[in-house]
Design an enzyme around this catalytic site. Sequence first.
Site, mmCIF file in Angstrom:
data_model
loop_
_atom_site.group_PDB
_atom_site.id
_atom_site.type_symbol
_atom_site.label_atom_id
_atom_site.label_comp_id
_atom_site.label_asym_id
_atom_site.label_seq_id
_atom_site.Cartn_x
_atom_site.Cartn_y
_atom_site.Cartn_z
ATOM 1 C CG HIS A 137 -12.917 -1.100 8.028
ATOM 2 N ND1 HIS A 137 -13.126 0.254 7.963
ATOM 3 C CD2 HIS A 137 -12.454 -1.341 9.284
ATOM 4 C CE1 HIS A 137 -12.801 0.816 9.119
ATOM 5 N NE2 HIS A 137 -12.401 -0.138 9.937
ATOM 6 C CD GLU A 142 -4.315 7.076 3.535
ATOM 7 O OE1 GLU A 142 -3.525 6.943 2.586
ATOM 8 O OE2 GLU A 142 -5.362 6.405 3.664
ATOM 9 C CE LYS A 182 -3.333 -2.792 -0.074
ATOM 10 N NZ LYS A 182 -3.821 -3.197 -1.406
ATOM 11 N NE ARG A 188 -9.084 -8.754 -4.918
ATOM 12 C CZ ARG A 188 -10.177 -8.093 -4.557
ATOM 13 N NH1 ARG A 188 -11.210 -8.048 -5.386
ATOM 14 N NH2 ARG A 188 -10.235 -7.457 -3.407
#
Length: 449
Positions: A234, A199, A115, A292
């Site tokens: 999530h 973040e 990430k 994907r």
Amino acid sequence: MTRLLVANRGEIACRIIRAAHAVGIEAVAVHSEQDAQLPHVSMADQAVCIGPAAARQSYLDAEKLIRIAGETGCTLVHPGYGFLSENADFARRCVAAGLTFVGPSADHIALMGDKQNARDAAIASGVPVLPGTGRLGTDEATLREQAAAIGYPLLVKATAGGGGHGMQRIDDPAALIGTIERTRDFAGRIFGDDSLYLERCLGTARHVEVQVFGFGRHGAVHLFERDCSLQRRHQKVVEEAPAPGLSPATRDAMTEAACNLARSIGYSGAGTVEYLYEPATGEFFFLEMNTRIQVEHPVTEVVTGQDLVAAQIRFAMAPDARPLPAQDALRLDGVAIEARVYAENPSKRFLPAPGRIDSLILPRLADVDFHCGYATGNEVSVHYDPLVMKVVARGSDRAAARQTLVDALKRVEIQGLTTNLPFLIELLEHPDVVQAEYDTTFIEAGMTC
């Protein structure tokens, strides 16, 4: 005869088999001992038992999958989603064995699977990102300084995480170090990589993603966007295309940024660029890129009329041929909404509720598709994700699609195990959902069964 190995199970395995047959090739299914009676096994031209129920001894065993592909005469391997679909090592091993991996290159899987590297690639291509850090060190004073510079609330994220896993929100500076340590331990155990980054956390954002398809050095196209803001833990529950309330200018900016990212890295195949979107300001920020096919891809297929899985297979067979129309020929037509039916208990924080399906009856309805991986008598096992099916409804507008979906869910009959069907109906009939006035915190903030 070209043959394709379906390296997955359940509804996505069924979907891949249908796509393989649509392009005129045979499909070989694999199944664990637990899954011998699932529909994908009988749908395939050939089926092979790959091992015991435990995923690491079956669907996650790359060596077995590659061996079976060779033994059954397959030249293509489609990983679906989950399991080994975003495993760069598996993609490399397929190529080394002379197989064609139906998906992007191993290098692109590795790039976007990290990430932090994905964030750096987004920055380099001009895609907006949230304020954040690079990879975190261990010095506590530095960690506190970095967090303060970003501002609370913030998220600590595992660089190898995805799908909401390895991510924790921090509201209180006093909880910073403890949360980082717990997340680092989790990431090391689950992903084999304990690196993290911080973040900024958007409190009222929506989750909007853009479906892209890259052609390597020949550019990329987008197939518009999906809204996936209705989530629990999530993870997505309801998705729709196009995203409600998105202005044409914002749509253009989002889709252009997604294509720029795909082009900048020479991406090949289907992929999804995910954003956090603030409706009040119209701003959007890069979240991640999935390398994907997505669980929610059917809503995009419905509103664009394109078969994304067949396009994946055709592109893998002929990389120099474009399996999709040019960008200016791609159009949106109507609205599609998808609900995921899980064997889970919404009243117990959506905990999985595996069990035997004593009876499963799906109605035949216009404008409704059922993507189901089970039949009467099958067992939803504790070893795998508890997704039973996806129900996809189409309509000329959002109101029609939503009502058609609700009517379909009310007519689905599942006996023998607990599912989230009642919750889905309540959710889709909630006034805020009817009016498309929600964000990613909507379910967690108070929706109960």
